[in-house]
Design a protein around this motif. Sequence first.
Motif, PDB file in Angstrom:
ATOM      1  N   ASP A 167      55.757  77.490  24.442  1.00 60.79           N
ATOM      2  CA  ASP A 167      54.979  76.396  24.502  1.00 60.79           C
ATOM      3  C   ASP A 167      54.223  76.335  26.015  1.00 60.79           C
ATOM      4  O   ASP A 167      54.856  75.290  26.635  1.00 60.79           O
ATOM      5  CB  ASP A 167      55.355  75.179  23.964  1.00 60.79           C
ATOM      6  CG  ASP A 167      54.276  74.128  23.737  1.00 60.79           C
ATOM      7  OD1 ASP A 167      53.038  74.285  24.388  1.00 60.79           O
ATOM      8  OD2 ASP A 167      54.522  72.963  23.165  1.00 60.79           O
ATOM      9  N   PRO A 168      53.668  77.230  26.331  1.00 63.86           N
ATOM     10  CA  PRO A 168      53.155  77.353  27.904  1.00 63.86           C
ATOM     11  C   PRO A 168      52.449  76.180  28.321  1.00 63.86           C
ATOM     12  O   PRO A 168      52.289  75.797  29.479  1.00 63.86           O
ATOM     13  CB  PRO A 168      52.333  78.556  28.013  1.00 63.86           C
ATOM     14  CG  PRO A 168      51.840  78.960  26.649  1.00 63.86           C
ATOM     15  CD  PRO A 168      52.888  78.504  25.811  1.00 63.86           C
ATOM     16  N   ALA A 169      51.730  75.264  27.220  1.00 62.75           N
ATOM     17  CA  ALA A 169      51.086  74.169  27.681  1.00 62.75           C
ATOM     18  C   ALA A 169      51.942  73.001  28.110  1.00 62.75           C
ATOM     19  O   ALA A 169      51.425  72.096  28.980  1.00 62.75           O
ATOM     20  CB  ALA A 169      50.421  73.470  26.438  1.00 62.75           C
ATOM     21  N   GLU A 170      53.320  73.102  28.039  1.00 69.80           N
ATOM     22  CA  GLU A 170      54.095  72.138  28.565  1.00 69.80           C
ATOM     23  C   GLU A 170      54.449  72.341  30.101  1.00 69.80           C
ATOM     24  O   GLU A 170      55.036  71.743  30.672  1.00 69.80           O
ATOM     25  CB  GLU A 170      55.495  72.006  27.972  1.00 69.80           C
ATOM     26  CG  GLU A 170      55.312  71.452  26.262  1.00 69.80           C
ATOM     27  CD  GLU A 170      56.483  71.198  25.572  1.00 69.80           C
ATOM     28  OE1 GLU A 170      57.152  71.998  26.035  1.00 69.80           O
ATOM     29  OE2 GLU A 170      56.454  70.976  24.405  1.00 69.80           O
ATOM     30  N   ASP A 171      54.235  73.693  30.452  1.00 67.31           N
ATOM     31  CA  ASP A 171      54.512  74.119  31.966  1.00 67.31           C
ATOM     32  C   ASP A 171      53.603  73.338  32.806  1.00 67.31           C
ATOM     33  O   ASP A 171      52.317  72.744  32.497  1.00 67.31           O
ATOM     34  CB  ASP A 171      54.185  75.564  31.980  1.00 67.31           C
ATOM     35  CG  ASP A 171      55.103  76.395  31.232  1.00 67.31           C
ATOM     36  OD1 ASP A 171      56.208  75.740  30.710  1.00 67.31           O
ATOM     37  OD2 ASP A 171      54.831  77.556  30.915  1.00 67.31           O
ATOM     38  N   PRO A 172      54.067  72.953  34.002  1.00 67.78           N
ATOM     39  CA  PRO A 172      53.371  72.513  34.991  1.00 67.78           C
ATOM     40  C   PRO A 172      52.273  73.089  35.570  1.00 67.78           C
ATOM     41  O   PRO A 172      52.240  74.529  35.632  1.00 67.78           O
ATOM     42  CB  PRO A 172      54.184  72.089  36.079  1.00 67.78           C
ATOM     43  CG  PRO A 172      55.275  73.234  36.120  1.00 67.78           C
ATOM     44  CD  PRO A 172      55.357  73.316  34.794  1.00 67.78           C
ATOM     45  N   ALA A 173      50.962  72.667  35.852  1.00 72.06           N
ATOM     46  CA  ALA A 173      49.850  73.312  36.388  1.00 72.06           C
ATOM     47  C   ALA A 173      50.210  74.144  37.642  1.00 72.06           C
ATOM     48  O   ALA A 173      51.003  73.501  38.428  1.00 72.06           O
ATOM     49  CB  ALA A 173      48.577  72.471  36.612  1.00 72.06           C
ATOM     50  N   ILE A 174      49.508  75.196  38.070  1.00 70.01           N
ATOM     51  CA  ILE A 174      49.770  75.959  39.127  1.00 70.01           C
ATOM     52  C   ILE A 174      49.718  75.032  40.202  1.00 70.01           C
ATOM     53  O   ILE A 174      50.735  75.147  41.392  1.00 70.01           O
ATOM     54  CB  ILE A 174      48.967  77.183  39.149  1.00 70.01           C
ATOM     55  CG1 ILE A 174      49.251  78.102  38.164  1.00 70.01           C
ATOM     56  CG2 ILE A 174      49.202  77.996  40.799  1.00 70.01           C
ATOM     57  CD1 ILE A 174      50.478  78.758  38.251  1.00 70.01           C
ATOM     58  N   SER A 175      48.757  74.156  40.375  1.00 69.65           N
ATOM     59  CA  SER A 175      48.507  73.449  41.671  1.00 69.65           C
ATOM     60  C   SER A 175      49.951  72.460  41.786  1.00 69.65           C
ATOM     61  O   SER A 175      49.940  71.969  42.934  1.00 69.65           O
ATOM     62  CB  SER A 175      47.230  72.587  41.403  1.00 69.65           C
ATOM     63  OG  SER A 175      47.302  71.575  40.332  1.00 69.65           O
ATOM     64  N   ASP A 176      50.622  71.960  40.642  1.00 69.35           N
ATOM     65  CA  ASP A 176      51.425  71.102  40.771  1.00 69.35           C
ATOM     66  C   ASP A 176      52.801  71.908  41.399  1.00 69.35           C
ATOM     67  O   ASP A 176      53.567  71.521  42.190  1.00 69.35           O
ATOM     68  CB  ASP A 176      51.926  70.754  39.414  1.00 69.35           C
ATOM     69  CG  ASP A 176      50.878  69.711  38.825  1.00 69.35           C
ATOM     70  OD1 ASP A 176      50.123  69.172  39.518  1.00 69.35           O
ATOM     71  OD2 ASP A 176      51.028  69.447  37.768  1.00 69.35           O
ATOM     72  N   ILE A 177      52.819  73.130  40.929  1.00 68.14           N
ATOM     73  CA  ILE A 177      53.899  74.103  41.653  1.00 68.14           C
ATOM     74  C   ILE A 177      53.841  74.279  42.985  1.00 68.14           C
ATOM     75  O   ILE A 177      54.596  74.275  43.815  1.00 68.14           O
ATOM     76  CB  ILE A 177      54.039  75.326  40.851  1.00 68.14           C
ATOM     77  CG1 ILE A 177      54.441  75.273  39.475  1.00 68.14           C
ATOM     78  CG2 ILE A 177      54.677  76.532  41.744  1.00 68.14           C
ATOM     79  CD1 ILE A 177      54.146  76.586  38.368  1.00 68.14           C
ATOM     80  N   ALA A 178      52.309  74.606  43.629  1.00 68.44           N
ATOM     81  CA  ALA A 178      52.078  74.552  44.771  1.00 68.44           C
ATOM     82  C   ALA A 178      52.243  73.394  45.673  1.00 68.44           C
ATOM     83  O   ALA A 178      53.269  73.481  46.882  1.00 68.44           O
ATOM     84  CB  ALA A 178      50.743  75.118  45.106  1.00 68.44           C
ATOM     85  N   ARG A 179      52.170  72.258  45.004  1.00 67.23           N
ATOM     86  CA  ARG A 179      52.342  71.027  45.762  1.00 67.23           C
ATOM     87  C   ARG A 179      53.940  70.697  46.086  1.00 67.23           C
ATOM     88  O   ARG A 179      54.431  70.257  46.967  1.00 67.23           O
ATOM     89  CB  ARG A 179      51.787  69.876  45.075  1.00 67.23           C
ATOM     90  CG  ARG A 179      50.520  69.190  45.499  1.00 67.23           C
ATOM     91  CD  ARG A 179      50.242  67.754  44.867  1.00 67.23           C
ATOM     92  NE  ARG A 179      50.277  68.217  43.506  1.00 67.23           N
ATOM     93  CZ  ARG A 179      49.129  68.351  42.492  1.00 67.23           C
ATOM     94  NH1 ARG A 179      47.998  68.255  43.385  1.00 67.23           N
ATOM     95  NH2 ARG A 179      49.051  68.684  41.533  1.00 67.23           N
ATOM     96  N   GLU A 180      55.009  71.353  45.068  1.00 63.43           N
ATOM     97  CA  GLU A 180      56.211  70.946  45.037  1.00 63.43           C
ATOM     98  C   GLU A 180      56.673  72.033  45.940  1.00 63.43           C
ATOM     99  O   GLU A 180      57.693  71.789  46.678  1.00 63.43           O
ATOM    100  CB  GLU A 180      56.815  71.439  43.699  1.00 63.43           C
ATOM    101  CG  GLU A 180      56.488  70.306  42.564  1.00 63.43           C
ATOM    102  CD  GLU A 180      57.150  70.991  41.191  1.00 63.43           C
ATOM    103  OE1 GLU A 180      57.877  71.675  41.171  1.00 63.43           O
ATOM    104  OE2 GLU A 180      56.690  70.183  40.242  1.00 63.43           O
ATOM    105  N   GLN A 181      56.116  73.122  46.420  1.00 63.05           N
ATOM    106  CA  GLN A 181      56.595  74.011  47.413  1.00 63.05           C
ATOM    107  C   GLN A 181      56.260  73.517  48.730  1.00 63.05           C
ATOM    108  O   GLN A 181      57.198  74.092  49.635  1.00 63.05           O
ATOM    109  CB  GLN A 181      56.289  75.222  47.192  1.00 63.05           C
ATOM    110  CG  GLN A 181      56.632  76.087  45.760  1.00 63.05           C
ATOM    111  CD  GLN A 181      55.993  77.131  45.452  1.00 63.05           C
ATOM    112  OE1 GLN A 181      55.270  77.744  46.222  1.00 63.05           O
ATOM    113  NE2 GLN A 181      56.678  77.909  44.319  1.00 63.05           N
ATOM    114  N   ILE A 182      55.414  72.841  49.135  1.00 59.46           N
ATOM    115  CA  ILE A 182      55.142  72.453  50.344  1.00 59.46           C
ATOM    116  C   ILE A 182      56.064  71.785  50.974  1.00 59.46           C
ATOM    117  O   ILE A 182      56.837  70.673  50.409  1.00 59.46           O
ATOM    118  CB  ILE A 182      53.901  71.445  50.311  1.00 59.46           C
ATOM    119  CG1 ILE A 182      52.580  72.329  49.932  1.00 59.46           C
ATOM    120  CG2 ILE A 182      53.532  71.086  51.748  1.00 59.46           C
ATOM    121  CD1 ILE A 182      51.211  71.539  49.667  1.00 59.46           C
TER     122      ILE A 182
END
Length: 84
Positions: free
Chosen positions: A62-77
């Motif tokens: 269920d990839p729809a449950e995965d965070p959006a790429i932009s969310d991942i980028a924000r978490e990495q900052i």
Amino acid sequence: MFPSLTANTEADRAKEARTVVRDALDSLVASANEAGWSTREIVVAILEAGRFLEKANAADPDPAEDPAISDIAREQIGHGEQYD
């Protein structure tokens, strides 16, 4: 575009899916043939794509449950990642 699902039982859904997919693949192969691709080339590509999709679905059903790429980028900052 796929037509909306009309079947209710699992067996009917499977049969309907096979029919719809077969129609879509027939159209895809015909279009590819018109563009100069051989049926064999397209069938091999379809099978390989199907195996890839099956593996991807097994890994993440269920990839729809995965965070959006932009969310991942924000978490990495601020954590020394490439998005700093």
